[in-house]
Design a protein around this motif. Structure first.
Motif, PDB file in Angstrom:
ATOM      1  N   THR A 124       0.832  -1.202   0.000  1.00 35.61           N
ATOM      2  CA  THR A 124       0.000   0.000   0.000  1.00 35.61           C
ATOM      3  C   THR A 124       0.870   1.256   0.000  1.00 35.61           C
ATOM      4  O   THR A 124       0.570   2.231  -0.688  1.00 35.61           O
ATOM      5  CB  THR A 124      -0.945   0.009   1.216  1.00 35.61           C
ATOM      6  OG1 THR A 124      -1.718  -1.192   1.191  1.00 35.61           O
ATOM      7  CG2 THR A 124      -1.882   1.193   1.174  1.00 35.61           C
ATOM      8  N   ASP A 129      -2.077   3.503  -3.564  1.00 38.52           N
ATOM      9  CA  ASP A 129      -3.499   3.351  -3.878  1.00 38.52           C
ATOM     10  C   ASP A 129      -4.025   2.122  -3.146  1.00 38.52           C
ATOM     11  O   ASP A 129      -3.564   1.004  -3.397  1.00 38.52           O
ATOM     12  CB  ASP A 129      -3.688   3.181  -5.391  1.00 38.52           C
ATOM     13  CG  ASP A 129      -5.140   3.140  -5.814  1.00 38.52           C
ATOM     14  OD1 ASP A 129      -6.022   3.375  -4.959  1.00 38.52           O
ATOM     15  OD2 ASP A 129      -5.409   2.866  -6.998  1.00 38.52           O
ATOM     16  N   PRO A 130      -4.998   2.300  -2.226  1.00 40.00           N
ATOM     17  CA  PRO A 130      -5.519   1.135  -1.505  1.00 40.00           C
ATOM     18  C   PRO A 130      -6.208   0.117  -2.411  1.00 40.00           C
ATOM     19  O   PRO A 130      -6.298  -1.054  -2.078  1.00 40.00           O
ATOM     20  CB  PRO A 130      -6.518   1.727  -0.510  1.00 40.00           C
ATOM     21  CG  PRO A 130      -6.379   3.198  -0.578  1.00 40.00           C
ATOM     22  CD  PRO A 130      -5.570   3.541  -1.778  1.00 40.00           C
ATOM     23  N   LYS A 131      -6.674   0.552  -3.578  1.00 40.14           N
ATOM     24  CA  LYS A 131      -7.324  -0.383  -4.500  1.00 40.14           C
ATOM     25  C   LYS A 131      -6.305  -1.289  -5.179  1.00 40.14           C
ATOM     26  O   LYS A 131      -6.645  -2.354  -5.670  1.00 40.14           O
ATOM     27  CB  LYS A 131      -8.131   0.379  -5.550  1.00 40.14           C
ATOM     28  CG  LYS A 131      -9.338   1.076  -4.965  1.00 40.14           C
ATOM     29  CD  LYS A 131     -10.141   1.759  -6.026  1.00 40.14           C
ATOM     30  CE  LYS A 131     -11.337   2.463  -5.412  1.00 40.14           C
ATOM     31  NZ  LYS A 131     -12.135   3.156  -6.395  1.00 40.14           N
ATOM     32  N   LYS A 132      -5.069  -0.836  -5.250  1.00 37.94           N
ATOM     33  CA  LYS A 132      -4.010  -1.657  -5.833  1.00 37.94           C
ATOM     34  C   LYS A 132      -3.180  -2.254  -4.708  1.00 37.94           C
ATOM     35  O   LYS A 132      -1.995  -2.001  -4.572  1.00 37.94           O
ATOM     36  CB  LYS A 132      -3.121  -0.805  -6.748  1.00 37.94           C
ATOM     37  CG  LYS A 132      -3.810  -0.373  -8.010  1.00 37.94           C
ATOM     38  CD  LYS A 132      -2.841   0.296  -8.934  1.00 37.94           C
ATOM     39  CE  LYS A 132      -3.528   0.643 -10.238  1.00 37.94           C
ATOM     40  NZ  LYS A 132      -2.597   1.230 -11.192  1.00 37.94           N
ATOM     41  N   THR A 162      -8.592  -8.660  -0.031  1.00 44.27           N
ATOM     42  CA  THR A 162      -9.705  -8.775  -0.981  1.00 44.27           C
ATOM     43  C   THR A 162      -9.316  -9.475  -2.272  1.00 44.27           C
ATOM     44  O   THR A 162     -10.181  -9.988  -2.972  1.00 44.27           O
ATOM     45  CB  THR A 162     -10.253  -7.383  -1.318  1.00 44.27           C
ATOM     46  OG1 THR A 162      -9.190  -6.572  -1.827  1.00 44.27           O
ATOM     47  CG2 THR A 162     -10.854  -6.719  -0.089  1.00 44.27           C
ATOM     48  N   GLN A 163      -8.026  -9.496  -2.602  1.00 49.44           N
ATOM     49  CA  GLN A 163      -7.599 -10.107  -3.856  1.00 49.44           C
ATOM     50  C   GLN A 163      -6.706 -11.302  -3.541  1.00 49.44           C
ATOM     51  O   GLN A 163      -5.535 -11.145  -3.199  1.00 49.44           O
ATOM     52  CB  GLN A 163      -6.839  -9.102  -4.714  1.00 49.44           C
ATOM     53  CG  GLN A 163      -7.702  -7.939  -5.136  1.00 49.44           C
ATOM     54  CD  GLN A 163      -6.912  -6.928  -5.944  1.00 49.44           C
ATOM     55  OE1 GLN A 163      -5.697  -6.884  -5.887  1.00 49.44           O
ATOM     56  NE2 GLN A 163      -7.610  -6.128  -6.715  1.00 49.44           N
TER      57      GLN A 163
END
Length: 184
Positions: A124, A129-132, A162-163
């Protein structure tokens, strides 16, 4: 038949003459029947604990074209290899380009959980980017147990990863990593 008897008085020698008390007889058959009916009623009407299941989405069996596959940076990829004796081996990147070194860990708060937390923070901070965030590839070997797979999936849920994906382990990962560290 259930009954409750109480003894009568009298029968002693000497003293005053008293009237003989009659014994009391209470029939408890109806009360026992009622108790069994109530027990049966409550056993049948209560709900037992429902088992909790984790949602797991698996991809279709259709072969994807290479251009349909998701491209993920090696800096974001954490590979977790499940071995024997409740041990895991982890490394960042790809097998042909390992970032750092492959290390062995156990389960629990000082084992793989600490590794995943540290890698989440570093990825992070790296991407900004928290989405990546971190992408985890879980690779069970044939020497690992089903419990180990469930434990690592629980770690993903606890740490809010999450991923993640469950993928087949590569034969070179078995020979070059797991066998080298005696966890295969």
């Amino acid at each position: 038949m259930a009954e409750l008897n109480t003894g009568g008085g009298g029968g002693g020698k000497g003293g005053k003459i008293r009237t003989k008390k009659m014994s009391t007889r209470v029939d408890l058959t109806a009360m026992v029947d009622l108790a069994f009916l109530l027990i049966t009623f409550f056993m049948l009407t209560t709900s037992l604990a429902k088992p909790k299941a984790m949602d797991l989405v698996m991809p279709d069996k259709n072969e994807d074209k290479p251009e349909d596959q998701l491209k993920v940076s090696e800096n974001r990829t954490l590979n977790i290899l499940l071995g024997k004796n409740n041990k895991v081996e982890w490394y960042m990147g790809r097998l042909d380009n390992i970032i750092g070194s492959a290390e062995v860990a156990g389960f629990g708060k000082n084992g793989i959980r600490k590794v995943i937390m540290d890698k989440q923070r570093s990825v992070t901070a790296l991407t900004g980017d928290p989405k990546k965030g971190l992408v985890v590839l879980i690779k069970p070997s044939d020497k690992s147990t089903y419990r180990n797979l469930v434990d690592i999936l629980d770690e993903m849920a606890v740490l809010n990863v999450t991923q993640y994906a469950i993928v087949d382990i590569h034969p070179l990962e078995v020979t070059n990593l797991l066998k080298r560290d005696n966890i295969y």
